[in-house]
Design an enzyme around this catalytic site. Structure first.
Site, PDB file in Angstrom:
ATOM      1  N   HIS A 143       1.268   5.289  -2.285  1.00  0.00           N
ATOM      2  CA  HIS A 143       0.701   6.227  -3.268  1.00  0.00           C
ATOM      3  C   HIS A 143       1.857   6.814  -4.069  1.00  0.00           C
ATOM      4  O   HIS A 143       2.378   7.879  -3.740  1.00  0.00           O
ATOM      5  CB  HIS A 143      -0.071   7.341  -2.562  1.00  0.00           C
ATOM      6  N   ASP A 150       2.366   3.378   2.862  1.00  0.00           N
ATOM      7  CA  ASP A 150       1.376   4.398   2.494  1.00  0.00           C
ATOM      8  C   ASP A 150       2.014   5.619   1.810  1.00  0.00           C
ATOM      9  O   ASP A 150       1.651   5.963   0.707  1.00  0.00           O
ATOM     10  CB  ASP A 150       0.568   4.840   3.718  1.00  0.00           C
ATOM     11  N   GLN A 152      -9.583   9.591  -4.832  1.00  0.00           N
ATOM     12  CA  GLN A 152      -9.204  10.351  -3.631  1.00  0.00           C
ATOM     13  C   GLN A 152     -10.307  11.297  -3.148  1.00  0.00           C
ATOM     14  O   GLN A 152     -10.502  11.475  -1.965  1.00  0.00           O
ATOM     15  CB  GLN A 152      -7.921  11.151  -3.897  1.00  0.00           C
ATOM     16  N   HIS A 155      -9.729   2.135   0.653  1.00  0.00           N
ATOM     17  CA  HIS A 155      -9.407   2.925   1.845  1.00  0.00           C
ATOM     18  C   HIS A 155     -10.706   2.945   2.645  1.00  0.00           C
ATOM     19  O   HIS A 155     -11.679   3.580   2.222  1.00  0.00           O
ATOM     20  CB  HIS A 155      -9.022   4.351   1.465  1.00  0.00           C
ATOM     21  N   GLU A 184     -10.891   5.298   7.309  1.00  0.00           N
ATOM     22  CA  GLU A 184      -9.618   5.908   7.739  1.00  0.00           C
ATOM     23  C   GLU A 184      -9.941   7.170   8.515  1.00  0.00           C
ATOM     24  O   GLU A 184      -9.817   8.300   8.027  1.00  0.00           O
ATOM     25  CB  GLU A 184      -8.713   6.222   6.531  1.00  0.00           C
ATOM     26  N   HIS A 243       0.843  -1.220   0.000  1.00  0.00           N
ATOM     27  CA  HIS A 243       0.000   0.000   0.000  1.00  0.00           C
ATOM     28  C   HIS A 243       0.863   1.249   0.000  1.00  0.00           C
ATOM     29  O   HIS A 243       1.467   1.599   1.013  1.00  0.00           O
ATOM     30  CB  HIS A 243      -0.922  -0.009   1.234  1.00  0.00           C
TER      31      HIS A 243
HETATM   32  N1  17E Z   1      -4.954   9.457   0.704  1.00  0.00           N
HETATM   33  C1  17E Z   1      -5.755   9.052   1.701  1.00  0.00           C
HETATM   34  O1  17E Z   1      -6.996   9.150   1.593  1.00  0.00           O
HETATM   35  N2  17E Z   1      -5.229   8.482   2.797  1.00  0.00           N
HETATM   36  C2  17E Z   1      -3.901   8.357   2.907  1.00  0.00           C
HETATM   37  N3  17E Z   1      -3.408   7.801   4.018  1.00  0.00           N
HETATM   38  C3  17E Z   1      -3.036   8.817   1.873  1.00  0.00           C
HETATM   39  C4  17E Z   1      -3.625   9.361   0.776  1.00  0.00           C
HETATM   40  C5  17E Z   1      -1.558   8.703   1.991  1.00  0.00           C
HETATM   41 FE   FE2 Z   2      -3.430   5.075   1.435  1.00  0.00          FE
END
Ligand code: 17E
Ligand code: FE2
Length: 413
Positions: free
Chosen positions: A58, A308, A151, A209, A212, A56
């Protein structure tokens, strides 16, 4: 070619591992230490493992921290804002150069399999087009899986559904999502139904995702797991982050775990990222903001660690070394008992390979690709304690990289 005097994980004795062309042809336990013939690599009792895995990251955002502004609050939300600013200035060459630079950092640390999320909430899909080229160009160093990652949302971003579909047509490997960021709970749920349909239709894997956040009411994981269960797709589905699970009460988690187990989905935790981004709305006591890694593991579910970010709008540090994340993760998740330490590399090798559905493309076994990494340590415990580096990395039967161990001398002693 062959490597002699190698220690293999979860076996005793020294081993010789041989390969012909690109595939492992023989694995043999030795009666004792043997001496090298010309061309042999002598492991000197050190640990020979299948390559480390980065499940994982980006790659479209790495190495952009501070451009044009730094994330001052340290929250996920400001990270997304800062990235939206940087996203306006990305170019094809900029994205490719940063991705290739980062891939080299990963490869230096013995990583040969990578899953990257790429932001597709951009009407031009510029970063995705760049990454599709990178996937080919980087084949000599790593195998790259690309996730179509929305995103700014699938339902909350104008044209989000269509962008996801176009990304799949362009040739991603994995479908992503971000239900906790959608404007409403209903949109979060419908985004999961949409992305699961898209994955089922196209044959893509799934990596969402998911939750989070520290909000204990963010409960999209149950939706994702149930969708995976009823469609029989569990092993092809991954829930990344799931940090809200660190804030769920035990009564809910007890019920949730039953479903998670039935679903057979995989979990990826990014402990350095989450310890940094989460807990930001707490004073004291302050939550850790990390999912229940030890509990998932103890319950027999598949869980692994990822980095990440490397120097991006969400997280300013990182250097490609997944063992640094393993070290931090074991601390943060209370997994420092001897038994956990003695098998700790599972969290950055075999478990990650399973989440990525690598199947028989991964692992030290006859017939599988001769992708091998010799670590400067003789056990999982020592590898994580000493932050062992990859001494030799072999890919497709060829030596890809070697490292000369550093030498320290004390003067006058
Ligand atoms: N985008 C997101 O939604 N969450 C993250 N931890 C990263 C990007 C790095
Ligand atoms: Fe991520």
């Amino acid at each position: 070619m062959k490597i002699i005097n190698a220690t293999l994980r979860k076996t005793s004795g020294l081993h010789t591992v041989s390969w012909e062309g690109e595939r492992i042809s023989d694995i043999r336990v030795q009666a004792g230490r043997v001496s090298a013939e010309p061309g042999d690599i002598d492991a000197q009792s050190q640990l020979l493992i299948a390559p480390l895995v980065e499940p994982h990251i980006h790659l479209d955002a790495t190495l952009t921290a501070g451009e044009p502004e730094w994330n001052m609050s340290g929250t996920l939300f400001e990270g997304i804002e800062r990235w939206a600013q940087r996203k306006e200035t990305i170019t094809h060459e900029d994205t490719k150069l940063r991705a290739h630079t980062t891939i080299r950092m990963l490869a230096e640390h013995g990583i040969q399999h990578v899953r990257t999320h790429v932001d597709i909430t951009d009407p031009t899909l510029g970063a995705l087009k760049s990454m599709i080229e990178v996937r080919e160009e980087a084949r000599g160093l790593i195998d790259l899986q690309i996730v179509a990652f929305p995103q700014e949302g699938i339902e909350s971003y104008a044209g989000g559904r269509e962008l996801m579909e176009r990304a799949v047509e362009l040739g991603v490997d994995v479908v992503g999502g971000i239900p906790h960021f959608e404007n409403t709970r209903e949109q979060g749920v419908s985004s999961i139904l949409f992305l699961m349909d898209l994955a089922e239709r196209s044959g893509c894997l799934v990596d969402v995702h998911c939750d989070e956040t520290d909000d204990p009411n963010s409960r999209f994981l149950e939706v994702l797991a149930e969708q995976a269960r009823v469609r029989g797709m569990g092993s092809r589905v991954t829930a990344s982050h799931t940090t809200a699970m660190g804030s769920y009460d035990n009564a809910y988690c007890f019920k949730l775990f039953r479903l998670l187990k039935l679903s057979g989905i995989n979990f990826i935790s990014c402990p350095t990222e989450s310890i940094h981004l989460q807990g930001r709305f707490d004073s004291y006591p302050k939550r850790r903001g990390v999912t229940r890694v030890a509990e998932l593991d103890r319950a027999g579910m598949n869980v692994c660690f990822g980095q990440d970010s490397i120097k991006d709008p969400w997280y300013p540090l990182g250097n490609g070394n997944i063992l640094r994340v393993l070290d931090a993760g074991l601390h943060i998740c209370h997994m420092m008992g001897f038994e956990d330490l003695a098998r700790s590399l599972d969290l950055v090798t075999d478990n990650s390979a399973r989440a990525l559905n690598l199947g028989d493309r991964y692992g030290i076994a006859v017939g599988r690709p001769a992708n091998l990494v010799l670590l400067d340590a003789d056990s999982d415990y020592e590898a994580v304690r000493r932050q062992a580096k990859a001494r030799v990395s072999i890919r497709g039967g060829k030596v890809l990289m070697t490292r000369v161990p550093e030498r320290v001398e004390f003067m006058g002693l």
